[in-house]
Design a protein around this motif. Structure first.
Motif, PDB file in Angstrom:
ATOM      1  N   GLY A   1      32.025  18.158   2.236  1.00 19.27           N
ATOM      2  CA  GLY A   1      33.459  16.619   2.886  1.00 19.27           C
ATOM      3  C   GLY A   1      33.536  15.577   3.853  1.00 19.27           C
ATOM      4  O   GLY A   1      32.372  15.679   4.438  1.00 19.27           O
ATOM      5  N   GLU A   2      34.295  14.516   3.571  1.00 24.57           N
ATOM      6  CA  GLU A   2      33.982  13.976   4.160  1.00 24.57           C
ATOM      7  C   GLU A   2      34.729  13.657   6.029  1.00 24.57           C
ATOM      8  O   GLU A   2      35.011  12.925   6.981  1.00 24.57           O
ATOM      9  N   GLY A   3      36.007  15.331   5.909  1.00 25.41           N
ATOM     10  CA  GLY A   3      36.220  15.298   7.195  1.00 25.41           C
ATOM     11  C   GLY A   3      37.801  14.407   8.188  1.00 25.41           C
ATOM     12  O   GLY A   3      37.967  15.032   8.604  1.00 25.41           O
ATOM     13  N   ASP A   4      38.425  13.372   6.658  1.00 26.26           N
ATOM     14  CA  ASP A   4      39.635  12.746   6.967  1.00 26.26           C
ATOM     15  C   ASP A   4      39.995  12.264   5.741  1.00 26.26           C
ATOM     16  O   ASP A   4      38.884  11.892   4.975  1.00 26.26           O
TER      17      ASP A   4
ATOM     18  N   LEU B   1      41.589  14.852  -0.088  1.00 22.03           N
ATOM     19  CA  LEU B   1      42.209  15.180   1.070  1.00 22.03           C
ATOM     20  C   LEU B   1      40.878  15.449   1.819  1.00 22.03           C
ATOM     21  O   LEU B   1      40.449  16.191   1.077  1.00 22.03           O
ATOM     22  N   PRO B   2      41.111  16.362   3.614  1.00 24.65           N
ATOM     23  CA  PRO B   2      39.972  17.017   3.856  1.00 24.65           C
ATOM     24  C   PRO B   2      40.265  18.636   4.313  1.00 24.65           C
ATOM     25  O   PRO B   2      39.643  19.127   4.947  1.00 24.65           O
ATOM     26  N   THR B   3      39.387  18.658   3.009  1.00 24.11           N
ATOM     27  CA  THR B   3      39.783  20.551   2.924  1.00 24.11           C
ATOM     28  C   THR B   3      38.129  21.284   2.453  1.00 24.11           C
ATOM     29  O   THR B   3      37.945  22.325   2.792  1.00 24.11           O
ATOM     30  N   GLY B   4      37.518  19.936   2.213  1.00 24.90           N
ATOM     31  CA  GLY B   4      35.723  20.315   2.107  1.00 24.90           C
ATOM     32  C   GLY B   4      35.420  20.688   3.476  1.00 24.90           C
ATOM     33  O   GLY B   4      35.865  20.736   4.925  1.00 24.90           O
ATOM     34  N   SER B   5      34.082  21.126   3.066  1.00 24.12           N
ATOM     35  CA  SER B   5      33.233  21.374   4.525  1.00 24.12           C
ATOM     36  C   SER B   5      32.487  20.617   5.276  1.00 24.12           C
ATOM     37  O   SER B   5      32.471  19.594   4.654  1.00 24.12           O
TER      38      SER B   5
ATOM     39  N   PRO C   1      33.318  23.184  -5.781  1.00 24.17           N
ATOM     40  CA  PRO C   1      33.145  24.046  -5.332  1.00 24.17           C
ATOM     41  C   PRO C   1      32.082  24.403  -4.941  1.00 24.17           C
ATOM     42  O   PRO C   1      32.198  25.453  -3.897  1.00 24.17           O
ATOM     43  N   TYR C   2      30.593  23.510  -4.875  1.00 26.44           N
ATOM     44  CA  TYR C   2      30.150  24.430  -3.733  1.00 26.44           C
ATOM     45  C   TYR C   2      28.976  22.805  -3.510  1.00 26.44           C
ATOM     46  O   TYR C   2      28.473  22.368  -5.255  1.00 26.44           O
ATOM     47  N   GLY C   3      28.118  22.650  -2.540  1.00 26.61           N
ATOM     48  CA  GLY C   3      27.221  21.871  -2.472  1.00 26.61           C
ATOM     49  C   GLY C   3      26.268  22.027  -1.566  1.00 26.61           C
ATOM     50  O   GLY C   3      26.533  22.852  -0.291  1.00 26.61           O
TER      51      GLY C   3
ATOM     52  N   ARG D   1      19.823  22.415   7.358  1.00 29.07           N
ATOM     53  CA  ARG D   1      20.942  22.203   5.683  1.00 29.07           C
ATOM     54  C   ARG D   1      22.137  22.968   6.307  1.00 29.07           C
ATOM     55  O   ARG D   1      22.522  23.733   7.397  1.00 29.07           O
ATOM     56  N   LEU D   2      23.346  22.170   5.306  1.00 25.47           N
ATOM     57  CA  LEU D   2      24.551  22.882   5.406  1.00 25.47           C
ATOM     58  C   LEU D   2      25.054  23.224   4.034  1.00 25.47           C
ATOM     59  O   LEU D   2      23.961  22.333   2.788  1.00 25.47           O
ATOM     60  N   GLN D   3      25.794  23.632   3.730  1.00 24.06           N
ATOM     61  CA  GLN D   3      26.599  24.408   2.041  1.00 24.06           C
ATOM     62  C   GLN D   3      27.935  24.449   2.486  1.00 24.06           C
ATOM     63  O   GLN D   3      28.381  24.841   3.946  1.00 24.06           O
ATOM     64  N   GLY D   4      27.956  24.439   1.108  1.00 23.19           N
ATOM     65  CA  GLY D   4      30.433  24.319   1.605  1.00 23.19           C
ATOM     66  C   GLY D   4      30.826  23.802   0.317  1.00 23.19           C
ATOM     67  O   GLY D   4      30.114  23.867  -0.511  1.00 23.19           O
ATOM     68  N   THR D   5      31.871  24.185   0.236  1.00 23.79           N
ATOM     69  CA  THR D   5      32.630  23.123  -0.376  1.00 23.79           C
ATOM     70  C   THR D   5      33.102  21.564  -0.978  1.00 23.79           C
ATOM     71  O   THR D   5      33.233  21.185   0.962  1.00 23.79           O
ATOM     72  N   GLY D   6      33.597  21.254  -1.425  1.00 24.86           N
ATOM     73  CA  GLY D   6      33.639  19.519  -1.305  1.00 24.86           C
ATOM     74  C   GLY D   6      35.976  19.735  -1.062  1.00 24.86           C
ATOM     75  O   GLY D   6      36.516  20.002  -0.841  1.00 24.86           O
TER      76      GLY D   6
END
Length: 264
Positions: free
Chosen positions: A145-148, A137-141, A89-91, A104-109
Motif C-alpha cells: 500500500g502507498e500509505g496515503d 485510497l490507502p486501504t492496503g497494508s 488481494p495479495y502482495g 518480509r512483508l505481505q498484505g493487500t493493496g
C-alpha cells in the motif's frame, strides 16, 4: 431477377445488424499505458493480472515483490464513459542486504477508483482520444500500500494506422503519495506504445516509458522498455503477458506479468 434483388436487399439490411452484434472488446492490458476506448453501457471489462513479479538489485539491497490477482473492473456507464474499480488481494515484498537478514512483508493493496471519458471514437478505431481520472485510497497494508491517498490524470491518444499497426501515447500527471507515507508530491509519466497485429487475434506490443518522480526523499528519473503479447481467444476473452526492463540505475531491473481479460 426479383428474387435475386430481394436477396441482395436482405443482405444489405442485415449487414449492419451483424456488425452491431460484435461486442466492443478493447482491453487496456497488457499495455503499460492507458486507452481511450471505453466499455459499452451495461458491459464490464474485467482485467486480471494473475501474476506480477518484480526484481531489483542495487548496490546495497535486493528487492523482490509479487502481486497475485491484481484486477481492474471497467464498467460502462454511458455511450463514451466508464467507471473503474481496481484492487490487489495479495502482495508480497522482500528486501535483503548483502550478508544480512531479509525483511518480509505481505498484505493487500490499495483501492483504486477511476473514470474514463472518451472524447473521440469510443470504440478506439481510427484516431481516438480521451481523459481518465483516478483516485487511490490507502486501504492496503504496508507491504504494497502507498500509505496515503493519491490522484492522477491520464490523457491517452491512439491512432490505428492500418489493420497491421497502431500507435498510442499516454501522458500522466499524479499527486502521488510520499515515500514516508505522509503527504503527496508531483510525478509525471509518458508511455509510447506500438501495436503490431499480424492477425485479428494476436497483438504484439513494443513500449517505452519515462517517469519523473519528485518525492521529497529523493527525486528520480526512470526509463523502461517493454515487450508484450495478447491473444484473443474469443470475442469476449483474451490472454496476455508482458516483460519490462529497466534502462537506468534508478529503474526496477525486471518486471514480468501475465493475466487475462473478459468482457461480461
Amino acid at each position: 431477377m426479383r428474387k435475386h434483388s430481394l436477396i441482395v436487399i436482405g443482405l444489405l439490411v442485415s449487414g449492419p445488424a451483424f456488425a452491431q452484434d460484435e461486442p466492443r472488446f478493447c482491453p487496456s492490458r497488457p499495455s503499460l499505458g492507458s486507452s481511450a476506448c471505453t466499455t459499452e453501457p451495461g458491459q464490464v471489462h474485467l482485467e486480471v493480472s494473475a501474476v506480477d513479479r518484480q526484481h531489483d538489485r542495487g548496490a546495497d539491497q535486493q528487492d523482490d515483490s509479487l502481486l497475485l490477482g491484481d484486477f481492474q473492473a471497467r464498467i460502462g456507464v454511458g455511450p463514451a464513459t466508464e467507471g473503474q474499480v481496481g484492487w490487489t488481494p495479495y502482495g508480497f515484498d522482500r528486501s535483503r542486504q548483502p550478508g544480512g537478514p531479509s525483511q518480509r512483508l505481505q498484505g493487500t493493496g490499495d483501492l483504486a477508483l477511476g473514470v474514463r471519458q472518451n472524447l473521440h471514437n469510443p470504440d478506439g478505431k481510427g484516431l481516438s482520444y480521451g481523459i481518465e481520472a483516478s483516485l487511490t485510497l490507502p486501504t492496503g497494508s504496508r507491504a504494497i500500500g502507498e500509505g496515503d491517498w493519491g490522484v492522477g490524470v491520464d490523457v491517452p491518444v491512439s491512432y490505428q494506422v492500418s489493420d497491421l499497426l497502431s500507435v498510442t501515447l499516454t501522458a500522466e500527471i499524479d499527486a502521488a503519495a510520499d515515500e514516508d507515507r505522509a503527504g503527496r508530491h508531483f510525478a509525471g509519466d509518458t508511455i509510447a506504445t506500438v501495436g503490431f497485429h499480424p492477425t485479428n487475434k494476436v497483438t504484439l506490443y513494443t513500449e517505452a516509458e519515462f517517469l519523473r518522480d519528485l518525492d521529497p526523499s529523493g527525486r528520480s528519473s526512470k526509463a523502461y522498455a517493454a515487450e508484450g503479447l495478447a491473444i484473443r481467444v474469443s470475442k469476449r476473452a483474451s490472454l496476455w503477458a508482458e516483460t519490462v526492463t529497466g534502462l537506468n540505475t534508478a529503474s526496477t531491473d525486471l518486471r514480468a506479468f501475465a493475466g487475462f481479460s473478459v468482457l461480461f
